[in-house]
Design a protein around this motif. Structure first.
Motif, PDB file in Angstrom:
ATOM      1  N   ALA A   1      -7.827  63.294 -49.980  1.00 46.85           N
ATOM      2  CA  ALA A   1      -6.782  64.299 -49.765  1.00 46.85           C
ATOM      3  C   ALA A   1      -6.124  64.737 -51.070  1.00 46.85           C
ATOM      4  CB  ALA A   1      -5.746  63.760 -48.795  1.00 46.85           C
ATOM      5  N   SER A   2      -5.906  63.762 -51.979  1.00 44.21           N
ATOM      6  CA  SER A   2      -5.190  64.120 -53.203  1.00 44.21           C
ATOM      7  C   SER A   2      -6.056  64.957 -54.139  1.00 44.21           C
ATOM      8  CB  SER A   2      -4.730  62.850 -53.916  1.00 44.21           C
ATOM      9  OG  SER A   2      -5.854  62.096 -54.271  1.00 44.21           O
ATOM     10  N   LEU A   3      -7.365  64.896 -53.964  1.00 45.39           N
ATOM     11  CA  LEU A   3      -8.249  65.655 -54.852  1.00 45.39           C
ATOM     12  C   LEU A   3      -8.577  67.035 -54.298  1.00 45.39           C
ATOM     13  CD1 LEU A   3     -10.683  62.826 -55.927  1.00 45.39           C
ATOM     14  CD2 LEU A   3      -9.129  64.063 -57.390  1.00 45.39           C
ATOM     15  N   LEU A   4      -8.307  67.249 -52.996  1.00 47.33           N
ATOM     16  CA  LEU A   4      -8.608  68.553 -52.407  1.00 47.33           C
ATOM     17  C   LEU A   4      -7.523  69.540 -52.811  1.00 47.33           C
ATOM     18  CD1 LEU A   4      -9.621  67.492 -48.786  1.00 47.33           C
ATOM     19  CD2 LEU A   4     -11.117  68.371 -50.552  1.00 47.33           C
ATOM     20  N   PRO A   5      -7.926  70.774 -53.134  1.00 51.16           N
ATOM     21  CA  PRO A   5      -6.903  71.763 -53.494  1.00 51.16           C
ATOM     22  C   PRO A   5      -6.070  72.155 -52.277  1.00 51.16           C
ATOM     23  CG  PRO A   5      -9.087  72.752 -53.453  1.00 51.16           C
ATOM     24  CD  PRO A   5      -9.278  71.294 -53.245  1.00 51.16           C
ATOM     25  N   GLY A   6      -4.831  72.533 -52.513  1.00 48.62           N
ATOM     26  CA  GLY A   6      -3.952  72.937 -51.415  1.00 48.62           C
ATOM     27  C   GLY A   6      -3.141  71.766 -50.915  1.00 48.62           C
ATOM     28  N   ARG A   7      -2.026  72.097 -50.240  1.00 49.60           N
ATOM     29  CA  ARG A   7      -1.163  71.065 -49.696  1.00 49.60           C
ATOM     30  C   ARG A   7      -1.217  71.091 -48.186  1.00 49.60           C
ATOM     31  NH1 ARG A   7       3.338  68.729 -52.849  1.00 49.60           N
ATOM     32  NH2 ARG A   7       2.663  69.085 -54.962  1.00 49.60           N
ATOM     33  N   GLY A   8      -1.331  69.933 -47.604  1.00 55.22           N
ATOM     34  CA  GLY A   8      -1.275  69.850 -46.150  1.00 55.22           C
ATOM     35  C   GLY A   8      -2.652  69.916 -45.518  1.00 55.22           C
ATOM     36  N   ASP A   9      -2.713  69.436 -44.278  1.00 54.21           N
ATOM     37  CA  ASP A   9      -3.999  69.328 -43.587  1.00 54.21           C
ATOM     38  C   ASP A   9      -4.638  70.678 -43.337  1.00 54.21           C
ATOM     39  OD1 ASP A   9      -3.491  66.672 -43.518  1.00 54.21           O
ATOM     40  OD2 ASP A   9      -2.600  66.715 -41.515  1.00 54.21           O
TER      41      ASP A   9
ATOM     42  N   GLY B   1     -14.054  74.581 -36.231  1.00 50.60           N
ATOM     43  CA  GLY B   1     -12.923  75.338 -35.722  1.00 50.60           C
ATOM     44  C   GLY B   1     -12.105  74.535 -34.719  1.00 50.60           C
ATOM     45  N   GLN B   2     -12.740  73.571 -34.052  1.00 46.75           N
ATOM     46  CA  GLN B   2     -12.027  72.806 -33.031  1.00 46.75           C
ATOM     47  C   GLN B   2     -11.272  71.615 -33.596  1.00 46.75           C
ATOM     48  OE1 GLN B   2     -15.130  71.533 -30.472  1.00 46.75           O
ATOM     49  NE2 GLN B   2     -15.919  73.602 -30.145  1.00 46.75           N
ATOM     50  N   VAL B   3     -11.454  71.364 -34.885  1.00 47.81           N
ATOM     51  CA  VAL B   3     -10.898  70.134 -35.451  1.00 47.81           C
ATOM     52  C   VAL B   3      -9.386  70.234 -35.584  1.00 47.81           C
ATOM     53  CG1 VAL B   3     -10.858  68.664 -37.481  1.00 47.81           C
ATOM     54  CG2 VAL B   3     -12.992  69.636 -36.696  1.00 47.81           C
ATOM     55  N   SER B   4      -8.697  69.203 -35.143  1.00 48.87           N
ATOM     56  CA  SER B   4      -7.246  69.164 -35.320  1.00 48.87           C
ATOM     57  C   SER B   4      -6.933  68.230 -36.485  1.00 48.87           C
ATOM     58  CB  SER B   4      -6.581  68.636 -34.056  1.00 48.87           C
ATOM     59  OG  SER B   4      -6.983  67.301 -33.847  1.00 48.87           O
ATOM     60  N   SER B   5      -5.700  68.337 -36.996  1.00 51.84           N
ATOM     61  CA  SER B   5      -5.365  67.494 -38.140  1.00 51.84           C
ATOM     62  C   SER B   5      -5.347  66.024 -37.723  1.00 51.84           C
ATOM     63  CB  SER B   5      -4.028  67.908 -38.738  1.00 51.84           C
ATOM     64  OG  SER B   5      -2.999  67.604 -37.837  1.00 51.84           O
ATOM     65  N   HIS B   6      -5.127  65.786 -36.420  1.00 48.94           N
ATOM     66  CA  HIS B   6      -5.150  64.405 -35.934  1.00 48.94           C
ATOM     67  C   HIS B   6      -6.538  63.802 -36.144  1.00 48.94           C
ATOM     68  CE1 HIS B   6      -4.656  60.911 -33.421  1.00 48.94           C
ATOM     69  NE2 HIS B   6      -5.655  61.312 -32.651  1.00 48.94           N
ATOM     70  N   GLU B   7      -7.558  64.603 -35.810  1.00 47.09           N
ATOM     71  CA  GLU B   7      -8.931  64.100 -35.966  1.00 47.09           C
ATOM     72  C   GLU B   7      -9.287  63.897 -37.438  1.00 47.09           C
ATOM     73  OE1 GLU B   7     -11.548  65.709 -32.279  1.00 47.09           O
ATOM     74  OE2 GLU B   7     -10.435  67.178 -33.438  1.00 47.09           O
ATOM     75  N   LEU B   8      -8.737  64.789 -38.263  1.00 42.19           N
ATOM     76  CA  LEU B   8      -8.992  64.669 -39.698  1.00 42.19           C
ATOM     77  C   LEU B   8      -8.502  63.307 -40.202  1.00 42.19           C
ATOM     78  CD1 LEU B   8     -10.175  66.549 -41.806  1.00 42.19           C
ATOM     79  CD2 LEU B   8      -7.885  67.314 -42.344  1.00 42.19           C
ATOM     80  N   HIS B   9      -7.339  62.895 -39.686  1.00 47.60           N
ATOM     81  CA  HIS B   9      -6.752  61.640 -40.157  1.00 47.60           C
ATOM     82  C   HIS B   9      -7.490  60.413 -39.656  1.00 47.60           C
ATOM     83  CE1 HIS B   9      -3.308  62.824 -42.509  1.00 47.60           C
ATOM     84  NE2 HIS B   9      -3.205  63.868 -41.700  1.00 47.60           N
ATOM     85  N   GLN B  10      -8.363  60.619 -38.670  1.00 52.34           N
ATOM     86  CA  GLN B  10      -9.115  59.462 -38.181  1.00 52.34           C
ATOM     87  C   GLN B  10     -10.205  59.045 -39.155  1.00 52.34           C
ATOM     88  OE1 GLN B  10     -10.314  60.828 -34.282  1.00 52.34           O
ATOM     89  NE2 GLN B  10      -8.904  59.386 -33.344  1.00 52.34           N
TER      90      GLN B  10
ATOM     91  N   ALA C   1      -4.409  73.461 -45.051  1.00 52.51           N
ATOM     92  CA  ALA C   1      -4.999  73.994 -46.286  1.00 52.51           C
ATOM     93  C   ALA C   1      -6.294  73.264 -46.608  1.00 52.51           C
ATOM     94  CB  ALA C   1      -4.009  73.869 -47.435  1.00 52.51           C
ATOM     95  N   HIS C   2      -6.275  71.931 -46.420  1.00 56.53           N
ATOM     96  CA  HIS C   2      -7.476  71.147 -46.709  1.00 56.53           C
ATOM     97  C   HIS C   2      -8.612  71.532 -45.777  1.00 56.53           C
ATOM     98  CE1 HIS C   2      -4.914  67.784 -48.710  1.00 56.53           C
ATOM     99  NE2 HIS C   2      -5.043  68.866 -49.455  1.00 56.53           N
ATOM    100  N   LEU C   3      -8.263  71.690 -44.496  1.00 55.88           N
ATOM    101  CA  LEU C   3      -9.302  72.086 -43.537  1.00 55.88           C
ATOM    102  C   LEU C   3      -9.879  73.443 -43.907  1.00 55.88           C
ATOM    103  CD1 LEU C   3      -8.349  71.153 -39.878  1.00 55.88           C
ATOM    104  CD2 LEU C   3     -10.522  70.823 -41.061  1.00 55.88           C
ATOM    105  N   ALA C   4      -8.992  74.361 -44.315  1.00 52.74           N
ATOM    106  CA  ALA C   4      -9.463  75.695 -44.696  1.00 52.74           C
ATOM    107  C   ALA C   4     -10.405  75.589 -45.891  1.00 52.74           C
ATOM    108  CB  ALA C   4      -8.287  76.601 -45.033  1.00 52.74           C
ATOM    109  N   PHE C   5     -10.034  74.721 -46.869  1.00 58.30           N
ATOM    110  CA  PHE C   5     -10.902  74.548 -48.039  1.00 58.30           C
ATOM    111  C   PHE C   5     -12.254  73.994 -47.618  1.00 58.30           C
ATOM    112  CE2 PHE C   5     -12.593  71.529 -51.144  1.00 58.30           C
ATOM    113  CZ  PHE C   5     -12.848  72.386 -52.191  1.00 58.30           C
ATOM    114  N   LEU C   6     -12.217  72.994 -46.737  1.00 58.09           N
ATOM    115  CA  LEU C   6     -13.474  72.379 -46.313  1.00 58.09           C
ATOM    116  C   LEU C   6     -14.360  73.389 -45.575  1.00 58.09           C
ATOM    117  CD1 LEU C   6     -12.266  68.867 -45.107  1.00 58.09           C
ATOM    118  CD2 LEU C   6     -13.567  69.417 -47.150  1.00 58.09           C
ATOM    119  N   ARG C   7     -13.710  74.220 -44.744  1.00 60.46           N
ATOM    120  CA  ARG C   7     -14.501  75.200 -43.992  1.00 60.46           C
ATOM    121  C   ARG C   7     -15.121  76.214 -44.938  1.00 60.46           C
ATOM    122  NH1 ARG C   7     -11.909  77.307 -38.430  1.00 60.46           N
ATOM    123  NH2 ARG C   7     -13.916  78.331 -38.304  1.00 60.46           N
ATOM    124  N   ARG C   8     -14.328  76.635 -45.948  1.00 61.95           N
ATOM    125  CA  ARG C   8     -14.884  77.596 -46.904  1.00 61.95           C
ATOM    126  C   ARG C   8     -16.034  76.977 -47.690  1.00 61.95           C
ATOM    127  NH1 ARG C   8     -10.009  79.307 -48.840  1.00 61.95           N
ATOM    128  NH2 ARG C   8     -10.342  78.065 -50.683  1.00 61.95           N
ATOM    129  N   GLY C   9     -15.814  75.707 -48.091  1.00 59.94           N
ATOM    130  CA  GLY C   9     -16.860  75.003 -48.833  1.00 59.94           C
ATOM    131  C   GLY C   9     -18.134  74.909 -48.018  1.00 59.94           C
TER     132      GLY C   9
END
Lengths: 226, 295
Positions: free
Chosen positions: B206-214, B189-198, B216-224
């Motif tokens: 990123a291109s294989l994850l469903p959804g567009r933008g960080d 929950g604390q992760v920012s998109s900046h940290e994701l890019h690190q 959406a990707h974070l939401a997918f990862l959290r659900r997964g």
């Protein structure tokens, strides 16, 4: 000046469109090498259609589907936690060489040619197009057990998935042959498979009507051929 | 073009740090683990026959399947590779930070390295996401119902038990502590998109994850991760996994370890390829099972 500007904007838009087309439209799928042997995916029957034709497991056994792709479906037959056999149905359109082993086969099962490969695998070629295979795993299976498993597949419905059977039907009904569901809408069953034994099994398949409900559609197609 | 799956299987190491680490962890998993590094043996095992002609047929069919883009076997491997590269890069950074922290002049450098706990959590979630994507790439969506699909997932997970045990131990229990799985959601929950890019693997995935933008990707990862946690919790409880037990199991093969658990995790991240190693083995098995059915 304003005319030059208009030309400029027009060209810019055009360049943008072309660039966008190359970046966003799926041109990649047009390139060769996408599928096995460059056979278009549409020419293969989707694996989803095979799933319901697998034998239903007996008590104490469990059927776990493991792979499902275009032209292929595979399941594991498990007894307890042990894998007893790999069961699979594949569309041989993408692997024509696998047909060759059936040419000299004398054995028949439900009137389709049957072959044993090595000590643990048995394969059946249905409607000259679908290979049904049982591969014994773990402690292994003898050939009788494997043949019994092959027999438990819904072979009649499987044969009905083959659009190449269509020519055996009177001309007017050809276009409505079942198995067309395997093709994309608006696409005629254009891809005809080479049929090396045409006198083949479909005529003899008729007496085998042991499966009542599911195979009805299959028989409806096969009847005029008799 | 890169090597085929079966060639890579043939070239996997038979004995190195990765293999030793996996062997150590596998002592915690019933059924154990065999380090399969020969394609021909694998084919003979699946086929139940070592007739050289049949083996050669299976092999050429497997290579043809592997070359085709639509089949996804190669894409699954590239996912495992991306995850592995990222793990090594992040591990290397942390090793560097540990070393730099001890030197007076470059001490300030150590503060530049990313905050490790949230980053570790993202790394874990990316691995879980990669695992799910790889599953669908390799197996499609087997079965006609949710129940059948669930059974298929469970089957896959039990086949990949050692990789899962390694994932849980190396990426959750050792660096984040024994209650890692319960803290994971809060950390994510604390992760920012900046940290994701690190994380380098994010760029690859990123291109294989469903959804567009960080987001959406974070939401997918959290659900997964949410789905995975349910399974992982049971897995940890069933095998009685804990950081201590993991360290003891690793010590049986790697030798005594005197540092902390977090350092051990960093060390393993930086110097082992557990993900790519077991990934190649898992993909190769499914590929061979398919090729054997199609010849």
């Amino acid at each position: 000046m304003s005319r030059n500007l208009r030309w400029g904007i027009g060209l810019l838009l055009l360049a943008g469109l072309i660039l966008g087309a190359f970046l966003f439209l799926p041109f990649r799928s047009w390139l060769p090498g996408g599928s096995v042997g460059n056979i278009p995916n549409r020419a293969l029957v989707n694996g989803t259609n095979f799933n319901r034709l697998f034998p239903s497991p007996e008590a104490g056994e469990q059927l776990v589907f493991t792979q499902e792709k275009r032209g292929f479906s595979q399941a594991r037959l498990k007894r307890g936690s042990d894998v007893v056999a790999l069961l699979s149905i594949s569309d041989v359109t993408s692997s024509p060489a696998s047909r060759n082993k059936f040419i000299h086969s004398q054995e028949r099962l439900r009137s389709w040619p049957l072959v044993d490969q090595g000590s643990q695998a048995s394969a059946l070629l249905v409607a000259d197009r679908f290979q049904v295979k049982v591969i014994g795993q773990g402690n292994g299976m003898d050939s009788q057990q494997r043949h019994a498993l092959l027999e438990a597949f819904d072979v009649a419905s499987l044969a009905a998935l083959n659009p190449a059977i269509a020519p055996a039907i009177p001309a007017g009904r050809e276009a409505r042959a079942p198995g067309r569901e395997a093709l994309a809408p608006g696409r005629a069953p254009g891809l005809r498979l080479p049929r090396f034994n045409r006198e083949a099994p479909q005529a003899k398949a008729l007496p085998n009507r042991s499966r009542p409900s599911l195979s009805n559609r299959a028989n409806a197609v096969l009847e005029p051929a008799a | 073009m890169s090597a085929t799956v079966l060639d890579r299987l043939d070239h996997l190491p038979r004995r190195n740090l990765t293999v030793l680490a996996l062997r150590g962890i596998s002592s915690l998993v019933p059924g154990g683990w065999t380090n399969q590094t020969s394609a021909d043996e694998l084919i003979a095992d699946v086929l139940g026959s070592d007739d050289p002609e049949l083996v050669a047929q299976v092999r050429s069919r497997a290579d043809a399947l592997n070359l085709s883009r639509h089949e996804g076997y190669r894409r699954a491997l590239s996912l495992y590779d991306a995850v592995n590269r990222s793990q090594k890069a992040a591990g290397g950074l942390r090793v560097l930070a540990n070393v730099a922290g001890a030197l007076p002049l470059v001490k300030r450098l150590a503060t530049l390295t990313p905050a490790s706990q949230t980053l570790q959590a993202v790394d874990l979630s990316l691995k879980v996401g990669a695992e799910m994507l790889a599953f669908t790439q390799v197996n499609g969506l087997p079965g006609d119902s949710f129940a059948a699909f669930g059974a298929s997932l469970t089957e896959y997970a039990s086949e990949a038990r050692v990789r899962m045990a390694a994932l849980v131990c190396f990426d959750a229990l050792l660096p984040l502590g024994d209650n890692a799985l319960h803290r994971l959601d809060a950390l994510l929950g604390q992760v920012s998109s900046h940290e994701l890019h690190q994380l380098p693997s994010y760029a690859g995935m990123a291109s294989l994850l469903p959804g567009r933008g960080d987001t959406a990707h974070l939401a997918f990862l959290r659900r997964g991760v949410d789905h995975w946690l349910g399974w992982a919790d049971g897995f940890v409880g069933e095998l009685g996994l804990s950081g201590q037990r993991a360290v003891r199991a690793l010590e049986t093969t790697l030798g005594p370890w005197h540092g902390g658990m977090e350092q051990l995790a960093t060390f393993l991240d930086a110097f082992t390829d557990t993900y790519a190693h077991t990934g190649v083995q898992a993909v190769a098995r499914r590929l061979v099972e398919r090729a054997a059915a199609e010849i």
